[in-house]
Motif scaffolding. Sequence first.
Motif, PDB file in Angstrom:
ATOM      1  N   ILE A  87       0.854  -1.188   0.000  1.00  0.00           N
ATOM      2  CA  ILE A  87       0.000   0.000   0.000  1.00  0.00           C
ATOM      3  C   ILE A  87       0.890   1.238   0.000  1.00  0.00           C
ATOM      4  CG2 ILE A  87      -1.771   1.278   1.279  1.00  0.00           C
ATOM      5  CD1 ILE A  87      -2.600  -1.446   2.493  1.00  0.00           C
ATOM      6  N   ASP A  88       0.617   2.167  -0.901  1.00  0.00           N
ATOM      7  CA  ASP A  88       1.422   3.386  -1.011  1.00  0.00           C
ATOM      8  C   ASP A  88       0.934   4.420   0.002  1.00  0.00           C
ATOM      9  OD1 ASP A  88       3.115   5.367  -1.772  1.00  0.00           O
ATOM     10  OD2 ASP A  88       2.181   5.750  -3.719  1.00  0.00           O
ATOM     11  N   ASN A  89       1.802   4.761   0.943  1.00  0.00           N
ATOM     12  CA  ASN A  89       1.460   5.790   1.926  1.00  0.00           C
ATOM     13  C   ASN A  89       1.730   7.206   1.418  1.00  0.00           C
ATOM     14  OD1 ASN A  89       0.763   3.771   3.808  1.00  0.00           O
ATOM     15  ND2 ASN A  89       2.886   3.558   4.440  1.00  0.00           N
ATOM     16  N   ARG A  90       2.211   7.310   0.188  1.00  0.00           N
ATOM     17  CA  ARG A  90       2.422   8.616  -0.450  1.00  0.00           C
ATOM     18  C   ARG A  90       1.647   8.664  -1.772  1.00  0.00           C
ATOM     19  NH1 ARG A  90       3.720   8.985   3.970  1.00  0.00           N
ATOM     20  NH2 ARG A  90       5.758   9.550   4.857  1.00  0.00           N
ATOM     21  N   ALA A  91       0.462   8.115  -1.730  1.00  0.00           N
ATOM     22  CA  ALA A  91      -0.366   8.036  -2.942  1.00  0.00           C
ATOM     23  C   ALA A  91      -0.571   9.423  -3.539  1.00  0.00           C
ATOM     24  CB  ALA A  91      -1.712   7.402  -2.612  1.00  0.00           C
ATOM     25  N   GLY A  92      -0.489   9.486  -4.863  1.00  0.00           N
ATOM     26  CA  GLY A  92      -0.680  10.749  -5.554  1.00  0.00           C
ATOM     27  C   GLY A  92       0.596  11.523  -5.813  1.00  0.00           C
ATOM     28  N   SER A  93       1.736  11.013  -5.319  1.00  0.00           N
ATOM     29  CA  SER A  93       2.992  11.753  -5.503  1.00  0.00           C
ATOM     30  C   SER A  93       3.929  11.088  -6.507  1.00  0.00           C
ATOM     31  CB  SER A  93       3.712  11.923  -4.158  1.00  0.00           C
ATOM     32  OG  SER A  93       4.193  10.681  -3.667  1.00  0.00           O
ATOM     33  N   ALA A  94       3.509   9.994  -7.140  1.00  0.00           N
ATOM     34  CA  ALA A  94       4.365   9.315  -8.119  1.00  0.00           C
ATOM     35  C   ALA A  94       4.291  10.012  -9.471  1.00  0.00           C
ATOM     36  CB  ALA A  94       3.954   7.852  -8.262  1.00  0.00           C
ATOM     37  N   ILE A  95       5.426  10.109 -10.157  1.00  0.00           N
ATOM     38  CA  ILE A  95       5.443  10.781 -11.461  1.00  0.00           C
ATOM     39  C   ILE A  95       4.886   9.892 -12.564  1.00  0.00           C
ATOM     40  CG2 ILE A  95       7.336  12.325 -10.869  1.00  0.00           C
ATOM     41  CD1 ILE A  95       9.231  10.453 -12.374  1.00  0.00           C
ATOM     42  N   ALA A 195      14.004  16.009   1.033  1.00  0.00           N
ATOM     43  CA  ALA A 195      13.999  14.638   1.544  1.00  0.00           C
ATOM     44  C   ALA A 195      13.277  13.702   0.584  1.00  0.00           C
ATOM     45  CB  ALA A 195      13.326  14.588   2.912  1.00  0.00           C
ATOM     46  N   ILE A 196      13.914  12.574   0.286  1.00  0.00           N
ATOM     47  CA  ILE A 196      13.215  11.489  -0.413  1.00  0.00           C
ATOM     48  C   ILE A 196      12.308  10.831   0.610  1.00  0.00           C
ATOM     49  CG2 ILE A 196      13.499   9.286  -1.583  1.00  0.00           C
ATOM     50  CD1 ILE A 196      16.184  10.283  -2.618  1.00  0.00           C
ATOM     51  N   ASP A 197      11.005  10.885   0.371  1.00  0.00           N
ATOM     52  CA  ASP A 197      10.038  10.564   1.419  1.00  0.00           C
ATOM     53  C   ASP A 197       9.049   9.493   0.963  1.00  0.00           C
ATOM     54  OD1 ASP A 197       8.717  10.788   3.888  1.00  0.00           O
ATOM     55  OD2 ASP A 197       7.305  12.252   3.076  1.00  0.00           O
ATOM     56  N   GLY A 198       9.573   8.363   0.485  1.00  0.00           N
ATOM     57  CA  GLY A 198       8.701   7.259   0.116  1.00  0.00           C
ATOM     58  C   GLY A 198       8.297   6.442   1.335  1.00  0.00           C
ATOM     59  N   SER A 199       7.106   5.879   1.299  1.00  0.00           N
ATOM     60  CA  SER A 199       6.628   5.053   2.408  1.00  0.00           C
ATOM     61  C   SER A 199       5.573   4.085   1.884  1.00  0.00           C
ATOM     62  CB  SER A 199       6.028   5.918   3.521  1.00  0.00           C
ATOM     63  OG  SER A 199       5.443   5.116   4.534  1.00  0.00           O
ATOM     64  N   ALA A 200       5.730   2.816   2.227  1.00  0.00           N
ATOM     65  CA  ALA A 200       4.764   1.798   1.815  1.00  0.00           C
ATOM     66  C   ALA A 200       4.528   0.837   2.971  1.00  0.00           C
ATOM     67  CB  ALA A 200       5.254   1.036   0.587  1.00  0.00           C
TER      68      ALA A 200
END
Length: 207
Positions: A87-95, A195-200
């Motif tokens: 599950i993407d906790n940063r949904a909507g921020s992917a290019i 900051a690179i701020d990915g979270s899943a």
Amino acid sequence: MKNPVSLLSSALLLAMTSSVFAASSVDLSVKGLITPSACTPSLPGDVDFGKIAAKDLNIDTSTPLERKTLPLSVNCDAATLFAIQPIDNRAGSAIYGYSFGLGMINENQKLGMYQLGFSNPVAETPSTLLAMYNADGHWVTLLPDDGIAPNELVALGSRGDSGWAPHPIKDAIMDVTLYTVIAPAKGLTLTDEVAIDGSATFEVKYL
């Protein structure tokens, strides 16, 4: 002769009335299954790319970062049918679509994206990695270079008479590889540290 006709008319009217009343309600069934077995996923730590100089980023094209691989373990109380759902906790921020995001700059600039690859499954039962796309109920084999998008399912299974399907597993370990890119620098504000701020979240889904 009037009484039989009257009785028949009354019966038809009653039947029609009953149909009308029946159509005014609907039943709700609440179902599920409580399983005595629980599964716990675990990772050894975070993925850290360290500091990346802004001048090393491509201006007009995306910049691929080093591939990072870490082991994902799943341990269950007993052999259990399960799948992993990222599950993407940063949904909507992917290019790019069907990818995981790396966060935003100034709330309107997408920093980049990453996809997940799964490989090298090891379990007490010989297993093949399987994927389910679009929640269509159809399992297919998952190759190491196949990317998994948010909310798709990954399972360990085998091929039976009806095709590929997950099978019960008690303990499993597999490699998870991140394929990460940073967006073209020309569209990013990089005057300060970013900051690179990915979270899943890797969620166990009981099947």
